[in-house]
Write a protein that holds these residues in place. Structure first.
Motif, PDB file in Angstrom:
ATOM      1  N   TYR A   1       8.116   6.628  -7.231  1.00 25.54           N
ATOM      2  CA  TYR A   1       8.492   5.209  -7.232  1.00 25.54           C
ATOM      3  C   TYR A   1       9.234   4.831  -8.512  1.00 25.54           C
ATOM      4  N   LEU A   2      10.058   5.784  -8.987  1.00 31.21           N
ATOM      5  CA  LEU A   2      10.880   5.572 -10.178  1.00 31.21           C
ATOM      6  C   LEU A   2      12.331   5.355  -9.784  1.00 31.21           C
TER       7      LEU A   2
ATOM      8  N   LEU B   1       0.852  -1.184   0.000  1.00 31.56           N
ATOM      9  CA  LEU B   1       0.000   0.000   0.000  1.00 31.56           C
ATOM     10  C   LEU B   1       0.895   1.243   0.000  1.00 31.56           C
ATOM     11  N   LEU B   2       0.899   1.970  -1.114  1.00 33.08           N
ATOM     12  CA  LEU B   2       1.842   3.076  -1.311  1.00 33.08           C
ATOM     13  C   LEU B   2       1.210   4.421  -0.946  1.00 33.08           C
ATOM     14  N   HIS B   3       2.020   5.295  -0.356  1.00 34.94           N
ATOM     15  CA  HIS B   3       1.548   6.629   0.022  1.00 34.94           C
ATOM     16  C   HIS B   3       1.696   7.603  -1.143  1.00 34.94           C
TER      17      HIS B   3
ATOM     18  N   SER C   1      -2.766   8.564  -5.243  1.00 31.79           N
ATOM     19  CA  SER C   1      -2.112   9.682  -5.907  1.00 31.79           C
ATOM     20  C   SER C   1      -0.762   9.263  -6.498  1.00 31.79           C
ATOM     21  N   MET C   2       0.349   9.790  -5.986  1.00 29.07           N
ATOM     22  CA  MET C   2       1.660   9.338  -6.453  1.00 29.07           C
ATOM     23  C   MET C   2       1.798   7.835  -6.279  1.00 29.07           C
ATOM     24  N   GLY C   3       1.222   7.306  -5.201  1.00 31.66           N
ATOM     25  CA  GLY C   3       1.266   5.872  -4.953  1.00 31.66           C
ATOM     26  C   GLY C   3       0.400   5.083  -5.916  1.00 31.66           C
TER      27      GLY C   3
END
Length: 289
Positions: free
Chosen positions: A103-104, A60-62, A145-147
Motif C-alpha cells: 500500500y505504498l 479492510l485491507l488484505h 499482515s501487509m494490510g
C-alpha cells in the motif's frame, strides 16, 4: 401434510435469511494514478436499503499474495464480514492492494501507486457511490499482515482521512522479510515497488511503520494492534508495542493464541470492529437499528 408444512417453514427461513442479509457489491474503481481499473468488494448492511441516512465506513485491507476478495473467501466462516456489517450497521470496503504493494506509492514504478489509489481514488469512489459519512469522523481502517502495515501506514500519513486504525499480524517492520529463508522470493516480489533496490534493507526501513512513531504520536489516532503468539511477525509487533509505550502513545495491544492464519484473523476481526464501534459512537456517527 405435516412434513410439507415443516419444509415450507424451512424454505421460508432460508429465503428470509438471504433476503435480510448484508449485500455484497463488486465496485470497479478506475485509477488515474496507475492507468488501470481495480475491483473492490463493498459490504452494505441490511439496514442500508431501508434507510436514507449516511453510514460509517471501515476499510479492510488484505495481506500479501492476496487480493480484494480474500476476506470474503478465506475466513472459515464465509459470512463473517457480512455478519459484522449487519451487527454494527457499518459499510465495509475491501479494496485491491495487489500481491506485494504494501500500500505504498512506489518511488520507481508509476504502475504501483497504492497509497494514492486507496487514499484518493478508492475513498472518493466509495463516497460518491454510497451514502457514507464522507469525512474522517466516520471512517476507520484496518487489515491483516501487509494490510496491517498498510492500515497503520496510510492512517499515519493521512490522519485527515481516518479517525482510528488497526493492524492484525501486521508486517510493521518490512526489513524483517529480508532475514527469512524466502528473502530471494521477497526481493523478486518487491521489484514493482522498489525496483533494483529491492534488496536494500534501509529502503524497507524508510517505509516501515516501525519508523513512523513521530507521526503516529502527533496524530493521536486511536489504534488497535494484535498478533498471534505463534506468528512469525510477533517480535516486530512486540517491538512496535514497546516503542509506542515508550513514546506514551495510547493504543490497544493484544496477543492471542494463534499463528499467521485465517483462523486467527477470523477471531481477531470482531475485536477490531468492536473497538471501532466505540469510537464511532463517541463521534456520534453510529446508525441506529
Amino acid at each position: 401434510m405435516k412434513n410439507l408444512k415443516i419444509l415450507v417453514f424451512f424454505v421460508f427461513l432460508c429465503v428470509s435469511s438471504i433476503t435480510y442479509a448484508a449485500k455484497v457489491d463488486t465496485l470497479q474503481i478506475a485509477s488515474t494514478a496507475m492507468s488501470k481499473t481495480y475491483k473492490a468488494a463493498v459490504v452494505l448492511p441490511n439496514s442500508y436499503a431501508k434507510s436514507k441516512t449516511a453510514f460509517p465506513v471501515m476499510y479492510l485491507l488484505h495481506g500479501a499474495y492476496g487480493h480484494f476478495s480474500d476476506w470474503l473467501k478465506n475466513t472459515p466462516n464465509k459470512k463473517l464480514v457480512q455478519s459484522l456489517s449487519d451487527q454494527y450497521n457499518l459499510i465495509i470496503v475491501m479494496p485491491e492492494g495487489e500481491t506485494f504493494s504494501f500500500y505504498l506509492d512506489s518511488p520507481v514504478n508509476k504502475e504501483s501507486q497504492f497509497e494514492t489509489f486507496i487514499t484518493q481514488e478508492v475513498i472518493q469512489k466509495v463516497d460518491n457511490t454510497y451514502r457514507t459519512i464522507n469525512n474522517r469522523t466516520g471512517r476507520v481502517i484496518t487489515g491483516l499482515s501487509m494490510g496491517g502495515h498498510g492500515a497503520l501506514y496510510l492512517s499515519a500519513r493521512h490522519p485527515d482521512l481516518f479517525c482510528a486504525a488497526g493492524s492484525m499480524s501486521g508486517a510493521v517492520d518490512m526489513s524483517t522479510m529480508l532475514n527469512r529463508e524466502s528473502s530471494a522470493q521477497v526481493i523478486k516480489l518487491m521489484q514493482p515497488v522498489f525496483g533494483d533496490r529491492s534488496d536494500n534493507s534501509e529502503l524497507y526501513a524508510q517505509h516501515a511503520v516501525m519508523g513512523m512513531l513521530d507521526k503516529i504520536k502527533a496524530n493521536k489516532l486511536p489504534l488497535i494492534i494484535d498478533c498471534g503468539v505463534d506468528d512469525f511477525l510477533i517480535e516486530p509487533n512486540r517491538e512496535l508495542h514497546r516503542r509506542l509505550v515508550y513514546n506514551k502513545v495510547e493504543h490497544d495491544y493484544t496477543e492471542h493464541p494463534g499463528a499467521h492464519t485465517w483462523e486467527y484473523w477470523e477471531n481477531s476481526l470482531p475485536y477490531h470492529v468492536l473497538f471501532f464501534s466505540k469510537i464511532l459512537f463517541k463521534n456520534q456517527v453510529v446508525v441506529k437499528k
